[in-house]
Write an enzyme that holds these catalytic residues in place. Sequence first.
Site, PDB file in Angstrom:
ATOM      1  N   HIS A  14      12.555  -7.251   1.687  1.00 16.81           N
ATOM      2  CA  HIS A  14      13.022  -6.288   2.621  1.00 16.81           C
ATOM      3  C   HIS A  14      11.990  -5.425   3.161  1.00 16.81           C
ATOM      4  O   HIS A  14      11.831  -4.312   2.778  1.00 16.81           O
ATOM      5  CB  HIS A  14      14.183  -5.623   1.987  1.00 16.81           C
ATOM      6  CG  HIS A  14      15.165  -4.955   2.934  1.00 16.81           C
ATOM      7  ND1 HIS A  14      16.391  -4.846   3.118  1.00 16.81           N
ATOM      8  CD2 HIS A  14      14.629  -3.861   3.991  1.00 16.81           C
ATOM      9  CE1 HIS A  14      17.018  -3.838   3.829  1.00 16.81           C
ATOM     10  NE2 HIS A  14      15.870  -3.516   4.651  1.00 16.81           N
TER      11      HIS A  14
ATOM     12  N   HIS B 296      10.685  -3.235   6.898  1.00 16.86           N
ATOM     13  CA  HIS B 296      10.810  -2.915   8.503  1.00 16.86           C
ATOM     14  C   HIS B 296       9.512  -2.743   8.717  1.00 16.86           C
ATOM     15  O   HIS B 296       8.431  -1.799   8.379  1.00 16.86           O
ATOM     16  CB  HIS B 296      11.388  -1.534   8.592  1.00 16.86           C
ATOM     17  CG  HIS B 296      12.929  -1.715   8.191  1.00 16.86           C
ATOM     18  ND1 HIS B 296      14.002  -2.202   9.042  1.00 16.86           N
ATOM     19  CD2 HIS B 296      13.502  -1.551   6.888  1.00 16.86           C
ATOM     20  CE1 HIS B 296      14.856  -1.957   8.540  1.00 16.86           C
ATOM     21  NE2 HIS B 296      14.968  -1.936   7.060  1.00 16.86           N
TER      22      HIS B 296
ATOM     23  N   ARG C 244       8.781  -2.498  12.513  1.00 17.33           N
ATOM     24  CA  ARG C 244       8.848  -1.848  13.670  1.00 17.33           C
ATOM     25  C   ARG C 244       8.374  -2.755  14.778  1.00 17.33           C
ATOM     26  O   ARG C 244       7.900  -3.811  14.759  1.00 17.33           O
ATOM     27  CB  ARG C 244       8.409  -0.441  13.577  1.00 17.33           C
ATOM     28  CG  ARG C 244       8.895   0.583  12.526  1.00 17.33           C
ATOM     29  CD  ARG C 244      10.434   0.234  12.581  1.00 17.33           C
ATOM     30  NE  ARG C 244      11.160   1.398  11.623  1.00 17.33           N
ATOM     31  CZ  ARG C 244      12.231   1.513  11.220  1.00 17.33           C
ATOM     32  NH1 ARG C 244      13.219   0.549  11.242  1.00 17.33           N
ATOM     33  NH2 ARG C 244      12.764   2.512  10.503  1.00 17.33           N
TER      34      ARG C 244
ATOM     35  N   ASN D  95      16.043  -5.268  13.105  1.00 13.14           N
ATOM     36  CA  ASN D  95      16.574  -4.084  13.515  1.00 13.14           C
ATOM     37  C   ASN D  95      15.639  -3.289  14.568  1.00 13.14           C
ATOM     38  O   ASN D  95      15.738  -2.074  14.545  1.00 13.14           O
ATOM     39  CB  ASN D  95      17.528  -3.436  12.925  1.00 13.14           C
ATOM     40  CG  ASN D  95      16.532  -2.431  11.757  1.00 13.14           C
ATOM     41  OD1 ASN D  95      15.340  -2.953  11.527  1.00 13.14           O
ATOM     42  ND2 ASN D  95      17.113  -1.316  11.272  1.00 13.14           N
TER      43      ASN D  95
ATOM     44  N   LYS E 256      20.565 -11.271   8.878  1.00 13.92           N
ATOM     45  CA  LYS E 256      20.949 -10.090   8.557  1.00 13.92           C
ATOM     46  C   LYS E 256      22.224  -9.454   8.897  1.00 13.92           C
ATOM     47  O   LYS E 256      22.617  -9.479  10.237  1.00 13.92           O
ATOM     48  CB  LYS E 256      19.748  -9.048   8.751  1.00 13.92           C
ATOM     49  CG  LYS E 256      19.991  -7.541   8.458  1.00 13.92           C
ATOM     50  CD  LYS E 256      19.950  -7.442   6.770  1.00 13.92           C
ATOM     51  CE  LYS E 256      20.129  -6.075   6.355  1.00 13.92           C
ATOM     52  NZ  LYS E 256      19.249  -4.891   6.508  1.00 13.92           N
TER      53      LYS E 256
ATOM     54  N   HIS F 115      23.431  -5.492   4.513  1.00 10.22           N
ATOM     55  CA  HIS F 115      23.354  -3.983   4.392  1.00 10.22           C
ATOM     56  C   HIS F 115      24.541  -3.568   4.000  1.00 10.22           C
ATOM     57  O   HIS F 115      25.821  -3.651   4.647  1.00 10.22           O
ATOM     58  CB  HIS F 115      23.182  -3.409   5.849  1.00 10.22           C
ATOM     59  CG  HIS F 115      23.149  -1.905   5.569  1.00 10.22           C
ATOM     60  ND1 HIS F 115      21.751  -1.123   5.534  1.00 10.22           N
ATOM     61  CD2 HIS F 115      24.083  -0.868   5.331  1.00 10.22           C
ATOM     62  CE1 HIS F 115      22.195   0.057   5.294  1.00 10.22           C
ATOM     63  NE2 HIS F 115      23.290   0.292   5.108  1.00 10.22           N
TER      64      HIS F 115
ATOM     65  N   HIS G  37      19.088  -3.572  -0.804  1.00 11.65           N
ATOM     66  CA  HIS G  37      18.919  -2.242  -1.438  1.00 11.65           C
ATOM     67  C   HIS G  37      20.101  -1.752  -1.967  1.00 11.65           C
ATOM     68  O   HIS G  37      20.652  -0.838  -1.872  1.00 11.65           O
ATOM     69  CB  HIS G  37      18.442  -1.259  -0.140  1.00 11.65           C
ATOM     70  CG  HIS G  37      19.102  -1.382   1.042  1.00 11.65           C
ATOM     71  ND1 HIS G  37      20.571  -1.333   1.134  1.00 11.65           N
ATOM     72  CD2 HIS G  37      18.630  -1.642   2.388  1.00 11.65           C
ATOM     73  CE1 HIS G  37      20.688  -1.703   2.572  1.00 11.65           C
ATOM     74  NE2 HIS G  37      19.752  -1.673   3.013  1.00 11.65           N
TER      75      HIS G  37
ATOM     76  N   LEU H 199      19.053   5.240   3.893  1.00  7.77           N
ATOM     77  CA  LEU H 199      20.350   4.903   3.836  1.00  7.77           C
ATOM     78  C   LEU H 199      20.503   3.266   3.030  1.00  7.77           C
ATOM     79  O   LEU H 199      19.530   2.638   3.464  1.00  7.77           O
ATOM     80  CB  LEU H 199      21.065   4.446   5.104  1.00  7.77           C
ATOM     81  CG  LEU H 199      21.688   5.662   5.555  1.00  7.77           C
ATOM     82  CD1 LEU H 199      22.022   5.624   7.062  1.00  7.77           C
ATOM     83  CD2 LEU H 199      22.781   6.317   4.912  1.00  7.77           C
TER      84      LEU H 199
ATOM     85  N   ASP I 248      12.504  -1.998   1.415  1.00  5.24           N
ATOM     86  CA  ASP I 248      13.064  -1.175   2.719  1.00  5.24           C
ATOM     87  C   ASP I 248      12.121  -0.238   3.115  1.00  5.24           C
ATOM     88  O   ASP I 248      12.571   0.903   3.568  1.00  5.24           O
ATOM     89  CB  ASP I 248      14.024  -0.663   1.978  1.00  5.24           C
ATOM     90  CG  ASP I 248      15.207  -0.142   3.517  1.00  5.24           C
ATOM     91  OD1 ASP I 248      14.808  -0.848   4.443  1.00  5.24           O
ATOM     92  OD2 ASP I 248      16.373   0.480   3.198  1.00  5.24           O
TER      93      ASP I 248
ATOM     94  N   HIS J 284       9.435   5.989  10.064  1.00  3.35           N
ATOM     95  CA  HIS J 284       9.859   6.754  11.297  1.00  3.35           C
ATOM     96  C   HIS J 284       8.931   8.135  11.509  1.00  3.35           C
ATOM     97  O   HIS J 284       8.267   8.517  10.720  1.00  3.35           O
ATOM     98  CB  HIS J 284      11.074   7.358  10.930  1.00  3.35           C
ATOM     99  CG  HIS J 284      12.332   6.732  10.942  1.00  3.35           C
ATOM    100  ND1 HIS J 284      13.119   6.106  11.971  1.00  3.35           N
ATOM    101  CD2 HIS J 284      13.070   6.133   9.893  1.00  3.35           C
ATOM    102  CE1 HIS J 284      14.149   5.481  11.380  1.00  3.35           C
ATOM    103  NE2 HIS J 284      14.135   5.312  10.253  1.00  3.35           N
TER     104      HIS J 284
ATOM    105  N   ALA K  67      17.199   8.014   8.809  1.00  2.97           N
ATOM    106  CA  ALA K  67      16.947   7.662   7.452  1.00  2.97           C
ATOM    107  C   ALA K  67      15.971   6.632   7.176  1.00  2.97           C
ATOM    108  O   ALA K  67      15.728   5.583   8.155  1.00  2.97           O
ATOM    109  CB  ALA K  67      18.481   6.868   7.122  1.00  2.97           C
TER     110      ALA K  67
HETATM  111 ZN   LIG Z   1      16.315  -1.580   5.706  1.00  2.00          ZN
END
Ligand SMILES: [Zn+2]
Length: 347
Positions: A14, A16, A18, A41, A99, A136, A174, A218, A246, A250, A262
């Site tokens: 899992h 990210h 970006r 996402n 997902k 999620h 998660h 989150l 996860d 950011h 988050a």
């Molecule tokens: Zn995530």
Amino acid sequence: MNTKLRIRRPDDWHLHLRDREMLAAVAPWSAGLGRAIIMPNLVPPVVTGAEAAAYRDRILAALPENVTLRPLMTLYLTEATDPADVLAAHAQGIIAAVKLYPAGATTNSASGVRDFDRVRPVLEAMAGAGIPLCVHGEVTDPAVDIFDREAVFIDRVLEPIRRATPGLRVVMEHVTTADGVAYVRSGDNIGATITTHHLVINRNHILVGGIRPHYYCLPVAKRESHRLALVEAATSGDPRFFTGTDSAPHPDRAKESACGCAGCFTAPNWLQICAHVFEQAGALDRLEGFTSLHGAAFYGLDPNPDHISLVRRDEPARWPERITAGGETVTVFDPGFPVHWHIEDDA
Ligand SMILES: [Zn+2]
């Protein structure tokens, strides 16, 4: 004491990465993984096989040459997702999973699912083809307390989906509660990822002595008893539990704000911290299962062929406090204690 641990090259189930400047800045920090399940996402989200293939190409272009990381792509499930496109993308080796974000649950989840009946044909097609659904697991009902949203999701959404779709393989992403751990242990065709930061922080870390935006993620970290349940699950050797960092970068500007977003950025140090947690639990012999074996088995893949070593040294491991991404900075997760495990690449 064990001071050197040789393990199969870890995977991250899992992650990210970006896009654009952020992708370029963070991808190299994950280059030493074997495989990573890449979250879809983006803005706009990755919803079709063609979009997943294009995103994979952007990730590969952002990585240095000769890296070990192989990105495993996912699709963002929407109420308009076409089952035929999911099946084709999986058959072509473009995607490894789909997902599910309940609409509004987390960063960039506005396109997620509101009416679960509308995605039933996709879920049935996935069950038939053995494509895992990554979930999620939080309800978004404003009447449900944020600390209860995972437990309520199990009863209201996850259990009905699984009962209605026999054979569907589900990863509860998660997992953050003892309830989630117990639910995963009670069933077949279900696994769970556990993040490094949820093994380390509880909700006091976020809220006591001033608000700490870099610990806000989150699902939000819960009380200490839940953290202990996660450590127990991760270090138990149960193959249903495996690494999913996860890691979710950011810009600091967006986290240190009146409405901070988050996510914890753990790509640079998650493995060293995991080794510390397993050492504290007296379970170093089970670290490899959690980081390098269980997830691959759940996804029907072989372990990575090569190895890395974790070496315990007197001097603490170092990583940057923050990295730069375009004109922004991104703060690296601070476990709050020194970590003495260092990574050596045996490849
Ligand atoms: Zn995530």
